[in-house]
Design an enzyme around this catalytic site. Structure first.
Site, PDB file in Angstrom:
ATOM      1  N   SER A  90      11.136  17.200  14.823  1.00 26.60           N
ATOM      2  CA  SER A  90      11.478  17.675  16.170  1.00 26.60           C
ATOM      3  C   SER A  90      12.967  17.503  16.436  1.00 26.60           C
ATOM      4  CB  SER A  90      10.668  16.899  17.211  1.00 26.60           C
ATOM      5  OG  SER A  90      11.069  17.303  18.491  1.00 26.60           O
ATOM      6  N   HIS A  94      10.428  21.867  14.954  1.00 27.88           N
ATOM      7  CA  HIS A  94       9.856  21.885  16.304  1.00 27.88           C
ATOM      8  C   HIS A  94      11.006  21.849  17.309  1.00 27.88           C
ATOM      9  CE1 HIS A  94       6.541  21.128  19.150  1.00 27.88           C
ATOM     10  NE2 HIS A  94       7.364  20.279  19.760  1.00 27.88           N
ATOM     11  N   ASP A 136      11.870  21.656  21.283  1.00 26.98           N
ATOM     12  CA  ASP A 136      11.330  21.317  22.605  1.00 26.98           C
ATOM     13  C   ASP A 136      12.209  21.891  23.702  1.00 26.98           C
ATOM     14  OD1 ASP A 136       9.009  19.613  22.148  1.00 26.98           O
ATOM     15  OD2 ASP A 136      10.441  18.302  21.125  1.00 26.98           O
ATOM     16  N   MET A 196      12.759  22.139  27.631  1.00 25.33           N
ATOM     17  CA  MET A 196      12.385  21.469  28.893  1.00 25.33           C
ATOM     18  C   MET A 196      13.255  21.998  30.020  1.00 25.33           C
ATOM     19  SD  MET A 196      12.303  17.633  27.409  1.00 25.33           S
ATOM     20  CE  MET A 196      11.294  17.183  26.007  1.00 25.33           C
ATOM     21  N   HIS A 231       8.288  24.949  21.621  1.00 28.01           N
ATOM     22  CA  HIS A 231       7.361  24.325  22.578  1.00 28.01           C
ATOM     23  C   HIS A 231       7.971  24.408  23.975  1.00 28.01           C
ATOM     24  CE1 HIS A 231       5.349  20.234  23.833  1.00 28.01           C
ATOM     25  NE2 HIS A 231       4.906  21.261  24.538  1.00 28.01           N
ATOM     26  N   MET A 273       8.044  23.576  27.611  1.00 27.59           N
ATOM     27  CA  MET A 273       7.591  22.696  28.700  1.00 27.59           C
ATOM     28  C   MET A 273       8.315  23.176  29.943  1.00 27.59           C
ATOM     29  SD  MET A 273       7.756  19.233  26.460  1.00 27.59           S
ATOM     30  CE  MET A 273       8.735  20.079  25.244  1.00 27.59           C
ATOM     31  N   MET A 312      -0.980  16.973  23.001  1.00 25.40           N
ATOM     32  CA  MET A 312       0.124  16.066  23.334  1.00 25.40           C
ATOM     33  C   MET A 312      -0.394  14.636  23.271  1.00 25.40           C
ATOM     34  SD  MET A 312       2.942  17.776  23.852  1.00 25.40           S
ATOM     35  CE  MET A 312       3.831  16.265  24.183  1.00 25.40           C
ATOM     36  N   PHE A 367      10.060  13.387  27.022  1.00 24.87           N
ATOM     37  CA  PHE A 367      11.035  12.552  26.320  1.00 24.87           C
ATOM     38  C   PHE A 367      10.549  12.208  24.921  1.00 24.87           C
ATOM     39  CE2 PHE A 367      11.429  11.886  30.842  1.00 24.87           C
ATOM     40  CZ  PHE A 367      12.802  11.996  31.049  1.00 24.87           C
ATOM     41  N   GLY A 368      11.497  12.081  24.017  1.00 24.86           N
ATOM     42  CA  GLY A 368      11.173  11.601  22.686  1.00 24.86           C
ATOM     43  C   GLY A 368      11.105  10.076  22.728  1.00 24.86           C
ATOM     44  N   GLY A 369      10.630   9.496  21.646  1.00 30.51           N
ATOM     45  CA  GLY A 369      10.672   8.042  21.498  1.00 30.51           C
ATOM     46  C   GLY A 369       9.639   7.276  22.304  1.00 30.51           C
ATOM     47  N   ASP A 382       1.718  15.828  18.872  1.00 28.20           N
ATOM     48  CA  ASP A 382       3.123  15.766  19.268  1.00 28.20           C
ATOM     49  C   ASP A 382       3.353  14.592  20.216  1.00 28.20           C
ATOM     50  OD1 ASP A 382       5.733  16.341  19.922  1.00 28.20           O
ATOM     51  OD2 ASP A 382       5.284  18.156  21.076  1.00 28.20           O
ATOM     52  N   GLY A 383       4.175  13.653  19.752  1.00 27.70           N
ATOM     53  CA  GLY A 383       4.554  12.514  20.584  1.00 27.70           C
ATOM     54  C   GLY A 383       4.132  11.191  19.975  1.00 27.70           C
ATOM     55  N   GLY A 384       5.124  10.372  19.643  1.00 25.77           N
ATOM     56  CA  GLY A 384       4.822   9.045  19.093  1.00 25.77           C
ATOM     57  C   GLY A 384       4.201   9.080  17.714  1.00 25.77           C
ATOM     58  N   GLY A 441       9.639  13.284  15.835  1.00 20.30           N
ATOM     59  CA  GLY A 441      11.074  13.234  16.124  1.00 20.30           C
ATOM     60  C   GLY A 441      11.669  11.921  15.694  1.00 20.30           C
TER      61      GLY A 441
END
Ligand code: DX5
Ligand code: ZN
Length: 227
Positions: free
Chosen positions: A6, A31, A33, A35, A64, A66, A135, A141-143, A173-175, A195
């Site tokens: 990402s 990927h 993102d 936003m 993606h 958002m 999700m 947010f990333g991280g 997607d995420g974590g 990411g």
């Protein structure tokens, strides 16, 4: 199995170089993102940035959105070089026309579902999409830390896919890190957006290779073969 680094977690001062680095590292997709500061409380980048990166790599662009008003962004991102455009099921009545519009533009269609949204909401669209994005954090947010309560959604999506003999991909997607990628693979995911866990390593290539090995080792299809 697809690994999609990402770009959100890369160095924003040099997106072009980072996209090439992700490609050379063995990423299958990139990927991206998007936003809008409204659908989620953060702003990332727009079609102009995507268009600038497009000539530098042939990698599949997984875009993606958002965004609260994706209808005004589909054409710009299609023209900028998106290969797939993902919209959110939380958009309600807009979802169906948006799916058709993305198809009309000749792009693959993804549908995303937030952690707090019932998975049943995606059911009417499963035969119309190429990818379901579960999700695994609240978007924006990333991280962030992986939300384990999302795992049953992946299992349900996989069950529906088998029952209805459909072919949509199940993306997470995420974590997503080495540990959570394994859990998602066991639950039925086949596409892994990551990411921080990839771009945060000294060697992106080594990180992608390690994640791929872990995913394959936890691939239920492969486990069946071994039996
Ligand atoms: C979150 C985005 C993700 C993000 C994931 O809103 O949709 O794609 O880049 O980042 P990590 O892997 O750092 O959680
Ligand atoms: Zn994303």
């Amino acid at each position: 199995m697809i690994i999609a680094p990402s770009l959100l977690a890369s160095n924003h001062a040099c997106f072009g170089k980072e996209a090439v680095r992700a490609t050379k590292a063995g990423g299958d997709w990139l990927h991206l993102d998007i936003m809008d500061g409204h659908f989620v409380p953060n702003i990332s980048f727009g079609p102009q940035a995507v268009k600038a990166i497009r000539p530098l790599t042939k990698i599949f662009f997984d875009v993606h959105l958002m965004c609260s008003k994706p209808e005004i962004l589909l054409e710009p991102f299609a023209r900028a070089g998106a290969d797939e455009i993902i919209i959110h099921v939380e958009l309600g009545e807009q979802v169906e026309p948006l799916i058709w519009k993305i198809k009309q533009l000749g792009k693959k269609v993804g549908l995303a579902v937030n952690p707090l949204t019932e998975i049943s909401l995606v059911q009417p669209f499963l035969d119309k999409i190429d990818l379901l994005l579960v999700m695994t954090v609240n978007p924006g947010f990333g991280g962030q830390e992986f939300i384990h309560e999302t795992l049953p959604k992946i299992q349900q999506a996989d069950e529906w896919r088998r029952e209805k003999q459909l072919r949509y991909r199940i993306s997470v997607d995420g974590g997503i890190n080495f540990q959570t990628a394994a859990e998602c693979a066991r639950a039925g995911a086949d596409t892994f957006v990551a990411g921080t866990s990839l771009f945060g390593q000294r060697s992106l290539k080594a990180a992608v290779t390690k994640m791929r090995k872990i995913i394959h080792a936890n691939d239920p299809a492969f486990a069946d073969l071994k039996v």
